[in-house]
Design a protein around this motif. Structure first.
Motif, PDB file in Angstrom:
ATOM      1  N   UNK A 108       0.828  -1.210   0.000  1.00  0.00           N
ATOM      2  CA  UNK A 108       0.000   0.000   0.000  1.00  0.00           C
ATOM      3  C   UNK A 108       0.861   1.257   0.000  1.00  0.00           C
ATOM      4  N   UNK A 109       2.012   1.214   0.679  1.00  0.00           N
ATOM      5  CA  UNK A 109       2.893   2.378   0.654  1.00  0.00           C
ATOM      6  C   UNK A 109       3.433   2.618  -0.752  1.00  0.00           C
ATOM      7  N   UNK A 110       3.754   1.576  -1.472  1.00  0.00           N
ATOM      8  CA  UNK A 110       4.274   1.724  -2.836  1.00  0.00           C
ATOM      9  C   UNK A 110       3.217   2.299  -3.775  1.00  0.00           C
ATOM     10  N   UNK A 111       1.946   2.246  -3.373  1.00  0.00           N
ATOM     11  CA  UNK A 111       0.861   2.796  -4.187  1.00  0.00           C
ATOM     12  C   UNK A 111       0.615   4.279  -3.920  1.00  0.00           C
ATOM     13  N   UNK A 112       1.407   4.859  -3.050  1.00  0.00           N
ATOM     14  CA  UNK A 112       1.162   6.251  -2.644  1.00  0.00           C
ATOM     15  C   UNK A 112       1.957   7.267  -3.459  1.00  0.00           C
ATOM     16  N   UNK A 113       2.388   6.873  -4.636  1.00  0.00           N
ATOM     17  CA  UNK A 113       3.082   7.812  -5.518  1.00  0.00           C
ATOM     18  C   UNK A 113       4.448   7.308  -5.936  1.00  0.00           C
ATOM     19  N   UNK A 114       4.958   7.879  -7.007  1.00  0.00           N
ATOM     20  CA  UNK A 114       6.244   7.427  -7.547  1.00  0.00           C
ATOM     21  C   UNK A 114       7.403   7.761  -6.617  1.00  0.00           C
ATOM     22  N   UNK A 115       7.175   8.658  -5.670  1.00  0.00           N
ATOM     23  CA  UNK A 115       8.235   9.002  -4.726  1.00  0.00           C
ATOM     24  C   UNK A 115       8.228   8.133  -3.475  1.00  0.00           C
ATOM     25  N   UNK A 116       7.300   7.170  -3.414  1.00  0.00           N
ATOM     26  CA  UNK A 116       7.271   6.259  -2.269  1.00  0.00           C
ATOM     27  C   UNK A 116       8.481   5.339  -2.339  1.00  0.00           C
ATOM     28  N   UNK A 117       9.279   5.333  -1.286  1.00  0.00           N
ATOM     29  CA  UNK A 117      10.485   4.521  -1.273  1.00  0.00           C
ATOM     30  C   UNK A 117      10.252   3.160  -0.638  1.00  0.00           C
ATOM     31  N   UNK A 118      11.290   2.679   0.048  1.00  0.00           N
ATOM     32  CA  UNK A 118      11.241   1.333   0.623  1.00  0.00           C
ATOM     33  C   UNK A 118      10.453   1.349   1.926  1.00  0.00           C
ATOM     34  N   UNK A 119       9.442   0.482   2.071  1.00  0.00           N
ATOM     35  CA  UNK A 119       8.723   0.356   3.341  1.00  0.00           C
ATOM     36  C   UNK A 119       9.241  -0.867   4.115  1.00  0.00           C
ATOM     37  N   UNK A 120       9.449  -0.694   5.382  1.00  0.00           N
ATOM     38  CA  UNK A 120       9.872  -1.806   6.241  1.00  0.00           C
ATOM     39  C   UNK A 120       8.815  -1.968   7.333  1.00  0.00           C
ATOM     40  N   UNK A 121       8.011  -3.017   7.225  1.00  0.00           N
ATOM     41  CA  UNK A 121       6.929  -3.262   8.184  1.00  0.00           C
ATOM     42  C   UNK A 121       7.252  -4.537   8.949  1.00  0.00           C
ATOM     43  N   UNK A 122       7.193  -4.453  10.254  1.00  0.00           N
ATOM     44  CA  UNK A 122       7.498  -5.602  11.102  1.00  0.00           C
ATOM     45  C   UNK A 122       6.400  -5.789  12.137  1.00  0.00           C
ATOM     46  N   UNK A 123       6.233  -7.037  12.549  1.00  0.00           N
ATOM     47  CA  UNK A 123       5.282  -7.299  13.628  1.00  0.00           C
ATOM     48  C   UNK A 123       5.791  -6.632  14.908  1.00  0.00           C
TER      49      UNK A 123
END
Length: 227
Positions: A108-123
């Protein structure tokens, strides 16, 4: 520990997220249009989470704070997220598949625009002090750059950026609900303790002494005239 830090530790967080940006303009620019775009992307991501998980508007629990990296000087968000699965009448329920949730949040973060970078999601792991990390430098609501807070606060931003927490309405609601539940539990525990103490003393719930504890004034072995 300040009131916000104390409140944050009461929440059953699900994920600790780090959201970054592509490009020098968004990643390194202080203030102005870049700051507004970063915030819009953050809130777009949060809205997408609500839609993806069917969360009623305003019920997603989140606690974001923007930080500026030590080595690269690039801005990024640290976000605590909770309450992905909400059932009417029951509130938040455990996730059926945490790994799948992580992939969804990152996508979903990558869908927030071409400037969206790397998302790191952890439990979220309470033992890793994720709450303390997001709140570092603000635990006692100390907003200045004075003394020991200077280094940690400077890492989060320049000027006013990154020094504020974004408190979701659902965050405050969740804290109030947790505190109310704790008060009810304490009240029920106190009632049981008082009832147990009265029972040990042979008293009824009304405070009167039970029959087994009553003694006849003439029932004295030294003056008793009967066997």
């Amino acid at each position: 520990m300040g009131p916000i830090a104390t409140a944050a530790t009461l929440i059953d967080w699900a994920h600790f997220c780090t959201l970054t940006y592509e490009g020098n303009f968004l990643g390194q620019t202080v203030g102005g249009q870049a700051s507004m775009i970063r915030r819009r992307m953050l809130f777009q991501w949060l809205r997408k989470i609500e839609q993806a998980f069917g969360i009623p508007e305003g019920l997603l629990v989140h606690l974001p704070r923007e930080e500026r990296g030590e080595k690269t000087g690039r801005f990024h968000w640290h976000v605590l997220v909770g309450g992905l699965y909400y059932v009417a009448g029951r509130g938040v329920v455990p996730s059926p598949n945490v790994r799948s949730d992580i992939h969804i949040l990152e996508a979903l973060w990558k869908q927030c625009g071409r400037n969206a970078g790397f998302p790191d999601v952890r439990e979220f792991d309470a033992q890793l002090s994720g709450v303390s990390y997001v709140l570092k430098g603000l635990e006692e609501l100390e907003w200045s750059y004075a003394g020991a807070n200077a280094y940690e606060l400077a890492k989060f931003a320049e000027d006013q950026e990154g020094r504020e927490l974004i408190l979701a309405p659902a965050f405050l609601t969740a804290v109030d609900r947790k505190l109310s539940r704790n008060r009810r539990h304490r009240k029920a525990r106190d009632v049981k303790r008082r009832s147990r103490d009265r029972s040990a003393r042979g008293e009824s719930s009304s405070g009167f002494v039970g029959p087994d504890r009553q003694a006849h004034p003439y029932d004295d072995v030294t003056t008793r005239l009967y066997c």
